[in-house]
Scaffold this motif. Structure first.
Motif, PDB file in Angstrom:
ATOM      1  N   PRO A  11      49.821  41.563  44.788  1.00  0.00           N
ATOM      2  CA  PRO A  11      50.796  41.632  44.016  1.00  0.00           C
ATOM      3  C   PRO A  11      50.670  41.114  42.597  1.00  0.00           C
ATOM      4  N   LYS A  16      44.041  39.289  40.001  1.00  0.00           N
ATOM      5  CA  LYS A  16      43.105  40.580  40.116  1.00  0.00           C
ATOM      6  C   LYS A  16      42.248  40.394  38.628  1.00  0.00           C
ATOM      7  N   ASP A  32      45.621  45.242  29.819  1.00  0.00           N
ATOM      8  CA  ASP A  32      46.604  44.252  30.009  1.00  0.00           C
ATOM      9  C   ASP A  32      47.656  44.367  28.699  1.00  0.00           C
ATOM     10  N   LYS A  42      54.436  35.482  33.586  1.00  0.00           N
ATOM     11  CA  LYS A  42      53.225  35.473  33.174  1.00  0.00           C
ATOM     12  C   LYS A  42      53.104  36.335  31.801  1.00  0.00           C
ATOM     13  N   PRO A  68      46.689  47.751  38.986  1.00  0.00           N
ATOM     14  CA  PRO A  68      47.856  47.092  38.232  1.00  0.00           C
ATOM     15  C   PRO A  68      48.604  46.607  39.398  1.00  0.00           C
ATOM     16  N   GLY A  69      49.420  45.311  39.014  1.00  0.00           N
ATOM     17  CA  GLY A  69      50.131  44.854  40.515  1.00  0.00           C
ATOM     18  C   GLY A  69      51.747  45.358  40.514  1.00  0.00           C
ATOM     19  N   GLY A 123      45.223  32.819  47.526  1.00  0.00           N
ATOM     20  CA  GLY A 123      44.877  32.041  46.351  1.00  0.00           C
ATOM     21  C   GLY A 123      45.895  31.121  46.374  1.00  0.00           C
ATOM     22  N   GLU A 126      46.417  25.545  46.440  1.00  0.00           N
ATOM     23  CA  GLU A 126      46.704  24.056  46.188  1.00  0.00           C
ATOM     24  C   GLU A 126      48.053  23.752  45.748  1.00  0.00           C
ATOM     25  N   ASP A 153      40.299  30.886  44.740  1.00  0.00           N
ATOM     26  CA  ASP A 153      40.858  30.674  43.528  1.00  0.00           C
ATOM     27  C   ASP A 153      40.324  31.486  42.427  1.00  0.00           C
ATOM     28  N   ALA A 154      41.141  32.362  42.157  1.00  0.00           N
ATOM     29  CA  ALA A 154      40.403  33.615  41.289  1.00  0.00           C
ATOM     30  C   ALA A 154      39.916  33.053  39.837  1.00  0.00           C
TER      31      ALA A 154
END
Ligand SMILES: Nc1nc2c(ncn2[C@@H]2O[C@H](COP(=O)(O)OP(=O)(O)OP(=O)(O)O)[C@@H](O)[C@H]2O)c(=O)[nH]1
Ligand SMILES: [Mg+2]
Length: 175
Positions: A11, A16, A32, A42, A68-69, A123, A126, A153-154
């Motif tokens: 997603p 990614k 992007d 974001k 692409p998400g 991911g 935490e 964690d990316a």
């Protein structure tokens, strides 16, 4: 030496682009742009693809593609999955229903995952209320799928390379 096309999907905002940038040995190709999608705060979002490369210690070369998400780009997912030997489905444990997200991407990438290896990378653990990975494995079992589920964690190169190495081990067992 083998070459592997690996696709990272999942997603919007799961990481990614971040994951590929974290481990690529070439300057990653990014597409992007400023993000105007109010569902995710974001700053930028991918409108084409991400591309990076990584050579493993044994000489295997990984070509890494990030999708692409946003779902409006779903038409590209099929194209990107063509010829992929491995799929990493990334999920964000803080989203409302990350198990359903996993199933969505398993469905979209069903053709590719049948021919290739697949792992589920979880991911943002935490910040998650439920940090266990069991719900993902249980759902996979119900679907008769045997894919590893790993925390990732990316932003952390070691996490991303561990996930990739696990995927490659799975693929090499098939070669
Ligand atoms: N706290 C935390 N942040 C993470 C984690 N993984 C990724 N992030 C952050 O989440 C954001 C992900 O952004 P991108 O890499 O652009 O996500 P993407 O999946 O490429 O998004 P689209 O291209 O829009 O689909 C970045 O700011 C990362 O630093 C994690 O495990 N924990
Ligand atoms: Mg992206």
């Amino acid at each position: 030496m083998n070459e592997f096309k690996i696709v990272l999907t999942g997603p919007m905002g799961v990481g990614k682009t971040t994951a590929i940038a974290a481990i690529s040995e070439i300057a990653p190709v990014k597409t992007d742009v400023q993000n105007n999608d109010s569902s995710n705060a974001k700053a930028t979002t991918t409108v084409g693809l991400d591309y990076g490369e990584l050579t493993l210690d044994n000489g295997d070369k990984l070509r890494l593609y990030g999708t692409p998400g946003q779902e409006r780009f779903a038409f590209m997912w099929d194209i990107m999955a063509q010829g992929a030997l491995g799929i990493i489905i990334m999920v964000d444990a803080t989203r409302p229903d990350p198990v359903a997200d996993m199933v969505t991407y398993l469905t979209y990438f069903r053709n590719a995952t049948q021919k290739s290896g697949c792992i589920i990378a979880v991911g943002r653990l935490e910040h998650a209320s439920d940090t266990s990975l069991e719900a993902f494995s249980e759902r996979l079992e119900q679907l008769n799928l045997v894919y590893p589920v790993v925390p990732m964690d990316a932003r952390v190169p070691q996490d991303v390379s561990m996930a990739l190495e696990l995927l490659i081990t799975q693929l090499e067992a098939k070669l």
